[in-house]
Design an enzyme around this catalytic site. Structure first.
Site, PDB file in Angstrom:
ATOM      1  N   ASP A  46      45.788  37.232  35.216  1.00 33.15           N
ATOM      2  CA  ASP A  46      44.999  38.249  35.910  1.00 33.15           C
ATOM      3  C   ASP A  46      44.339  37.616  37.132  1.00 33.15           C
ATOM      4  O   ASP A  46      43.653  36.604  37.019  1.00 33.15           O
ATOM      5  CB  ASP A  46      43.940  38.780  34.944  1.00 33.15           C
ATOM      6  CG  ASP A  46      43.110  39.910  35.527  1.00 33.15           C
ATOM      7  OD1 ASP A  46      43.273  40.206  36.723  1.00 33.15           O
ATOM      8  OD2 ASP A  46      42.283  40.469  34.792  1.00 33.15           O
ATOM      9  N   ARG A 100      36.362  31.334  33.548  1.00 32.18           N
ATOM     10  CA  ARG A 100      36.293  31.770  34.943  1.00 32.18           C
ATOM     11  C   ARG A 100      35.292  30.870  35.655  1.00 32.18           C
ATOM     12  O   ARG A 100      34.108  31.208  35.793  1.00 32.18           O
ATOM     13  CB  ARG A 100      35.874  33.241  35.025  1.00 32.18           C
ATOM     14  CG  ARG A 100      36.859  34.185  34.334  1.00 32.18           C
ATOM     15  CD  ARG A 100      36.413  35.631  34.405  1.00 32.18           C
ATOM     16  NE  ARG A 100      37.336  36.522  33.704  1.00 32.18           N
ATOM     17  CZ  ARG A 100      37.141  37.834  33.539  1.00 32.18           C
ATOM     18  NH1 ARG A 100      36.052  38.405  34.032  1.00 32.18           N
ATOM     19  NH2 ARG A 100      38.024  38.570  32.878  1.00 32.18           N
ATOM     20  N   GLN A 115      36.662  38.896  25.308  1.00 34.72           N
ATOM     21  CA  GLN A 115      36.762  40.355  25.319  1.00 34.72           C
ATOM     22  C   GLN A 115      37.897  40.812  24.423  1.00 34.72           C
ATOM     23  O   GLN A 115      38.792  40.050  24.069  1.00 34.72           O
ATOM     24  CB  GLN A 115      36.945  40.892  26.738  1.00 34.72           C
ATOM     25  CG  GLN A 115      38.226  40.511  27.435  1.00 34.72           C
ATOM     26  CD  GLN A 115      38.270  41.013  28.879  1.00 34.72           C
ATOM     27  OE1 GLN A 115      37.241  41.144  29.550  1.00 34.72           O
ATOM     28  NE2 GLN A 115      39.446  41.289  29.376  1.00 34.72           N
ATOM     29  N   ASP A 235      35.316  52.036  35.223  1.00 36.47           N
ATOM     30  CA  ASP A 235      34.448  51.184  34.408  1.00 36.47           C
ATOM     31  C   ASP A 235      33.560  52.045  33.519  1.00 36.47           C
ATOM     32  O   ASP A 235      33.036  53.076  33.962  1.00 36.47           O
ATOM     33  CB  ASP A 235      33.531  50.326  35.292  1.00 36.47           C
ATOM     34  CG  ASP A 235      34.282  49.223  36.027  1.00 36.47           C
ATOM     35  OD1 ASP A 235      35.443  48.944  35.672  1.00 36.47           O
ATOM     36  OD2 ASP A 235      33.692  48.650  36.966  1.00 36.47           O
ATOM     37  N   GLU A 248      27.807  46.938  32.503  1.00 41.51           N
ATOM     38  CA  GLU A 248      29.232  47.220  32.329  1.00 41.51           C
ATOM     39  C   GLU A 248      29.733  46.685  30.990  1.00 41.51           C
ATOM     40  O   GLU A 248      29.546  45.518  30.668  1.00 41.51           O
ATOM     41  CB  GLU A 248      30.037  46.578  33.460  1.00 41.51           C
ATOM     42  CG  GLU A 248      31.532  46.858  33.361  1.00 41.51           C
ATOM     43  CD  GLU A 248      32.340  46.090  34.394  1.00 41.51           C
ATOM     44  OE1 GLU A 248      33.453  45.641  34.054  1.00 41.51           O
ATOM     45  OE2 GLU A 248      31.857  45.924  35.540  1.00 41.51           O
ATOM     46  N   SER A 251      36.167  47.467  31.747  1.00 42.77           N
ATOM     47  CA  SER A 251      36.966  47.840  32.914  1.00 42.77           C
ATOM     48  C   SER A 251      38.346  48.204  32.377  1.00 42.77           C
ATOM     49  O   SER A 251      38.928  47.454  31.595  1.00 42.77           O
ATOM     50  CB  SER A 251      37.057  46.678  33.901  1.00 42.77           C
ATOM     51  OG  SER A 251      37.863  47.025  35.009  1.00 42.77           O
TER      52      SER A 251
END
Length: 334
Positions: A46, A100, A115, A235, A248, A251
């Site tokens: 991704d 990340r 996630q 979202d 949030e 997504s």
């Protein structure tokens, strides 16, 4: 304090188990194993906003070919749907673990990402807002039920979510708050309604800006929809009363088909990616239509357990000064 930490760990496990179980049933998705790393240069990882750098390393047994730690499994899942011969109306879910390193630290961000990554096979007729909204409502029902289950087990953690989630396009949101930044608009709409799905994220708005950036090759943010705007993604956000801000949780979206992929690569000036493995498979009609997304596990736990910092519900790396400051605020990190 150690017993308090243990009880927190047990609560984290409870939230994850309850939500995962409910989501599998509601969306008709099957748990599968997911990778921590994929080979570099395949287009499978991704790209997020297309600027983040993945963790990269050579593999000795593969003649030093480079592998990258995943950012998420948005495109890997679509290939896996084909490999597992998943039928329309069925899907898969996996526990995704990612790094990340370019993430900016904040109370809701760390370099470690966990996630639920899910993906579901659809047919071409499902590529419309009605199907997207129906899926969002299903996910929201699971979020609400999880919150109610948490309150039943931990009565001090009161449920706060509204009965229904509100839908609004990113363009309508801009028109509603034309002088605000996108994050300020999210705060205002979430404070007003409690739970919101903002759709059509990634394409240029009427003010020439993006509500938020999206890579060109997973969500469809360019196809004209039945509301007269563009985009079949969005979202899920809720109002977080502890942080007093929009929060949030997910997504997600209907994924690109051949036309949308080509259009979005052109918009992003990335047509050279058409020759990568994932992109060529899609353009050669080797991949099914799908809808999918990521739902933050630590984010969900933060919201359900009324945590003030993501480090309270996940183990990550933190700056020493940050740790000292949080300790002064009686925030103990895992």
């Amino acid at each position: 304090m150690s017993r308090a930490l243990l009880r927190r760990e047990q609560a984290i496990s409870f939230v994850k188990e309850e939500f995962s179980k409910g989501l599998q049933k509601e969306l008709n998705i099957i748990p599968v194993s997911g990778p921590l790393v994929v080979l570099d240069g395949t287009g499978i990882n991704d790209d997020l906003n297309s600027i983040e750098r993945p963790v990269k390393f050579p593999i000795k047994s593969l003649n030093d070919k480079n592998a990258v730690v995943v950012h998420s499994l948005a495109k890997w899942k679509r290939i896996r749907l084909k490999e597992l011969e998943i039928e329309p109306g069925e899907g898969i879910i996996t526990d995704m673990r990612a790094l990340r390193p370019d993430e900016d630290y904040s109370p809701i961000h760390s370099i470690y990402v966990d996630q639920w990554d899910w993906e579901k096979v659809i047919v071409a007729q499902d590529r419309q807002l009605d199907y997207l909204f129906s899926t969002v409502k299903s996910i929201y029902e699971v979020i609400k039920q999880t919150e109610q289950n948490v309150e039943a087990k931990y009565p001090q953690l009161k449920a706060v979510l509204p009965q229904q989630i509100t839908f609004i396009s990113s363009e309508d949101l801009l028109q509603k708050y034309p002088t605000f930044t996108s994050k300020q608009r999210e705060n205002e709409i979430c404070k007003e309604f409690g739970a919101v799905f903002i759709y059509g994220i990634g394409g240029e708005l009427s003010n020439g800006e993006l509500h938020d950036a999206r890579a060109a090759d997973y969500d469809d943010w360019s196809t004209e929809n039945s509301a007269g705007f563009r985009g079949l993604n969005g979202d899920i956000l809720v109002w977080n009363p502890v942080l007093e801000s929009a929060f949030e949780l997910s997504s997600m979206g209907i994924r690109v088909d051949k036309e949308a992929l080509t259009k979005q690569l052109e918009i992003r000036d990335s047509l050279d990616r058409k020759n990568l493995l994932f992109h060529s498979m899609l353009l050669d009609d080797q991949l099914t239509e799908s809808i999918g997304g990521g739902i933050g596990q630590s984010r969900m736990c933060m919201f359900m357990l009324k945590s003030r910092h993501i480090g309270e519900v996940q183990a990550s790396i933190w700056d020493g000064k940050v740790k000292e400051k949080l300790k002064e605020e009686n925030i103990e990190l895992l």
